[in-house]
Design an enzyme around this catalytic site. Structure first.
Site, PDB file in Angstrom:
ATOM      1  N   GLN A 172     -10.456  -9.604  11.505  1.00  0.00           N
ATOM      2  CA  GLN A 172     -10.616  -9.602  10.057  1.00  0.00           C
ATOM      3  C   GLN A 172     -10.686 -11.045   9.569  1.00  0.00           C
ATOM      4  O   GLN A 172      -9.791 -11.845   9.835  1.00  0.00           O
ATOM      5  CB  GLN A 172      -9.416  -8.901   9.413  1.00  0.00           C
ATOM      6  N   TYR A 186      -7.705 -10.464  -2.282  1.00  0.00           N
ATOM      7  CA  TYR A 186      -8.002 -11.743  -1.620  1.00  0.00           C
ATOM      8  C   TYR A 186      -9.213 -12.383  -2.317  1.00  0.00           C
ATOM      9  O   TYR A 186      -9.788 -11.783  -3.234  1.00  0.00           O
ATOM     10  CB  TYR A 186      -8.199 -11.528  -0.115  1.00  0.00           C
ATOM     11  N   ARG A 197       0.162   1.969  10.220  1.00  0.00           N
ATOM     12  CA  ARG A 197       1.577   2.146  10.556  1.00  0.00           C
ATOM     13  C   ARG A 197       1.840   3.104  11.710  1.00  0.00           C
ATOM     14  O   ARG A 197       2.761   2.886  12.510  1.00  0.00           O
ATOM     15  CB  ARG A 197       2.345   2.584   9.306  1.00  0.00           C
TER      16      ARG A 197
HETATM   17  C1  LIG Z   1       2.627  -4.414   8.510  1.00  0.00           C
HETATM   18  C2  LIG Z   1       1.308  -4.262   7.794  1.00  0.00           C
HETATM   19  C3  LIG Z   1       0.472  -5.384   7.651  1.00  0.00           C
HETATM   20  C4  LIG Z   1      -0.762  -5.257   7.011  1.00  0.00           C
HETATM   21  N1  LIG Z   1      -1.602  -6.344   6.955  1.00  0.00           N
HETATM   22  C5  LIG Z   1      -2.865  -6.181   6.503  1.00  0.00           C
HETATM   23  C6  LIG Z   1      -3.813  -7.232   6.618  1.00  0.00           C
HETATM   24  O1  LIG Z   1      -3.525  -8.315   7.120  1.00  0.00           O
HETATM   25  N2  LIG Z   1      -5.062  -6.998   6.158  1.00  0.00           N
HETATM   26  C7  LIG Z   1      -5.430  -5.791   5.602  1.00  0.00           C
HETATM   27  O2  LIG Z   1      -6.582  -5.626   5.216  1.00  0.00           O
HETATM   28  N3  LIG Z   1      -4.563  -4.792   5.491  1.00  0.00           N
HETATM   29  C8  LIG Z   1      -3.298  -4.936   5.935  1.00  0.00           C
HETATM   30  N4  LIG Z   1      -2.427  -3.885   5.897  1.00  0.00           N
HETATM   31  C9  LIG Z   1      -2.882  -2.591   5.332  1.00  0.00           C
HETATM   32  C10 LIG Z   1      -3.433  -1.700   6.448  1.00  0.00           C
HETATM   33  O3  LIG Z   1      -4.574  -2.247   7.046  1.00  0.00           O
HETATM   34  C11 LIG Z   1      -3.793  -0.295   5.902  1.00  0.00           C
HETATM   35  O4  LIG Z   1      -4.839  -0.462   4.959  1.00  0.00           O
HETATM   36  C12 LIG Z   1      -2.594   0.410   5.261  1.00  0.00           C
HETATM   37  O5  LIG Z   1      -1.415   0.200   6.000  1.00  0.00           O
HETATM   38  C13 LIG Z   1      -2.831   1.925   5.160  1.00  0.00           C
HETATM   39  O6  LIG Z   1      -3.001   2.483   6.440  1.00  0.00           O
HETATM   40  P1  LIG Z   1      -1.815   3.320   7.189  1.00  0.00           P
HETATM   41  O7  LIG Z   1      -1.380   4.382   6.226  1.00  0.00           O
HETATM   42  O8  LIG Z   1      -2.486   3.879   8.414  1.00  0.00           O
HETATM   43  O9  LIG Z   1      -0.719   2.371   7.495  1.00  0.00           O
HETATM   44  C14 LIG Z   1      -1.162  -3.995   6.484  1.00  0.00           C
HETATM   45  C15 LIG Z   1      -0.313  -2.900   6.635  1.00  0.00           C
HETATM   46  C16 LIG Z   1       0.895  -3.015   7.282  1.00  0.00           C
HETATM   47  C17 LIG Z   1       1.752  -1.789   7.432  1.00  0.00           C
END
Ligand SMILES: Cc1cc2nc3c(=O)[nH]c(=O)nc-3n(C[C@H](O)[C@H](O)[C@H](O)COP(=O)(O)O)c2cc1C
Length: 413
Positions: free
Chosen positions: A105, A175, A351
């Site tokens: 990314q 961002y 997650r």
């Molecule tokens: C620990 C953590 C760090 C994350 N860091 C980023 C990131 O650096 N860039 C991004 O686009 N999304 C980031 N996200 C969001 C995830 O990419 C995703 O969009 C969000 O967690 C929903 O997906 P999930 O329900 O499968 O966790 C982060 C999420 C978590 C839990």
């Protein structure tokens, strides 16, 4: 109707993004790893992504890599440069050896930067105070904009040199590119502000420049917002137009998400608000204090449900022909089926894979049907102070309590 046996489920069949064939439809979402001391690619980061690939995901996304040193929000974020390519190559080799593909990314944080942390003056669309980092950005000139467009293209070229199979341009979550798209942060009166057409000009130019630099077959994915979750921010009607524009500029796939990190950081995740854990992980005493006493007022909690972005993402799906990757609350075989049946070509999972990097393999073998991640979001809190890991997975008396940096975590190599 009887459910398809696991091995014939669409989620476990190969799929294509531009010229890249993936072994199944499941991508590890970009989730900040906190494993880039000195802005470099560490052994810990390599092992983290190797495990994800070994666990069955078709592609793993190395999260937030800045396109320049000044594009970082925090001092411990990676920035793309020639010197780190050999280590990034070790990462992509390790992922490929496990049969997976690797994406990275690429982003610019804009007004999320703090000079105290990175040593650089934050820049942004307009001079808008950022309470989250207590800073005012310098509005970007046209020369600044052109420089950042080139930095995105150069970073993508370097990513390919390091063996990455895809890049994901970060144009969401508030961002820099999202700051230009959003009327909440973009108050410009020149060609880059005002109408949606003007606000799209810079992000669209980034996608075009990356596409031109990478040729027609290289997967260029774009993560974008469907809603910022703030008054005066992007809403789904704008997002549909933005999605079409990214497609026209050469995006190979879109990852629709939501939320503005400086205002609604938990909208993109939903679930529990781990305020105390955030305060514990923060290095600044001022911010710790602010979080403990005012965190609940500064940060909104959003109700979690499985597939929480599907309804809006269907509107994007209808508007474009390129694959749309569903992200947000995909936690079970049922969720995978629902996403595939609705027409999404791929899913991104955050997650549930942090909780168990082998979950995809376990789903595929029908060993489990759902993740037991309960969206406590303490993984989000720990990543600010050190490597990300699932706090709930810790054994012993500290289980289910926040662990300060230094105790062994699931992801420690
Ligand atoms: C620990 C953590 C760090 C994350 N860091 C980023 C990131 O650096 N860039 C991004 O686009 N999304 C980031 N996200 C969001 C995830 O990419 C995703 O969009 C969000 O967690 C929903 O997906 P999930 O329900 O499968 O966790 C982060 C999420 C978590 C839990």
């Amino acid at each position: 109707m009887a459910k398809a046996p696991v091995e014939t489920r669409k989620a476990f069949t190969p799929g294509k993004i531009a010229g890249l064939t993936l072994r199944n439809r499941i991508i590890r979402a970009g989730c900040f790893e906190g494993m880039c001391e000195n802005g470099s690619c560490s052994d810990l980061l390599i092992e983290h992504h190797r495990k994800v690939a070994a666990g069955g995901a078709a592609m793993t996304t190395v999260s937030y890599c800045s396109v320049s040193e000044a594009a970082r929000a925090y001092g411990h974020e990676m920035w793309m440069r020639k010197e780190i390519l050999p280590d990034l190559r070790r990462l992509t080799d390790a992922v490929h050896k496990e049969g997976g593909a690797a994406s990275i990314q690429l982003g610019h944080c804009g007004y999320f930067a703090s000079k105290a942390d990175t040593g650089f003056q934050p820049v942004g669309a307009s001079r808008k105070f950022n309470l989250f980092r207590i800073s005012f950005p310098k509005p970007m000139t046209e020369a600044d904009i052109n420089q950042v467009i080139k930095q995105f293209a150069d970073a993508a070229v370097m990513a390919r040199e390091a063996g990455f199979d895809a890049v994901e341009i970060h144009s969401g979550h508030g961002y820099l590119l999202s700051q230009f798209l959003s009327p909440y942060t973009n108050k410009r009166t020149d060609n880059y502000g005002g109408s949606l057409e003007n606000r799209m000009r810079f992000p669209a130019a980034v996608v075009r420049a990356v596409r031109q630099a990478m040729g027609p077959d290289f997967p260029v994915m774009v993560k974008m917002n469907m809603t910022d979750g703030i008054k005066g921010g992007i809403e789904i009607e704008d997002a549909v137009q933005i999605a079409k524009r990214f497609e026209a500029e050469g995006a190979s796939a879109l990852v629709p998400s939501c939320g503005f990190t400086s205002k609604t950081p938990f909208m993109m995740m939903r679930g529990n608000l781990p305020i105390l854990e955030f305060a514990a992980a923060d290095k600044s005493f001022m911010r710790k204090f602010g979080l403990v006493f005012f965190g609940r007022f500064m940060c909104q909690e959003f109700h979690y449900e499985d597939l929480f972005l599907m309804e809006d993402a269907l509107k994007i799906l209808k508007a474009v022909k390129i694959p749309v990757v569903l992200v947000g609350g995909i936690c079970s075989l049922d969720d995978l089926d629902k996403a595939m049946n609705a027409g999404f070509e791929f899913v991104e999972i955050g997650r549930a894979i942090i909780k168990d990097p082998d979950i995809v393999k376990k789903w595929q073998r029908a060993e489990v049907t759902a993740s037991d991640c309960d969206h406590c979001n303490r993984c989000v809190a720990v990543m600010n102070g050190g490597p990300v890991y699932c706090v709930c997975n810790e054994k012993g008396p500290l289980k289910r309590r926040f662990q300060p940096k230094g105790l062994p975590g699931t992801w420690r190599a």
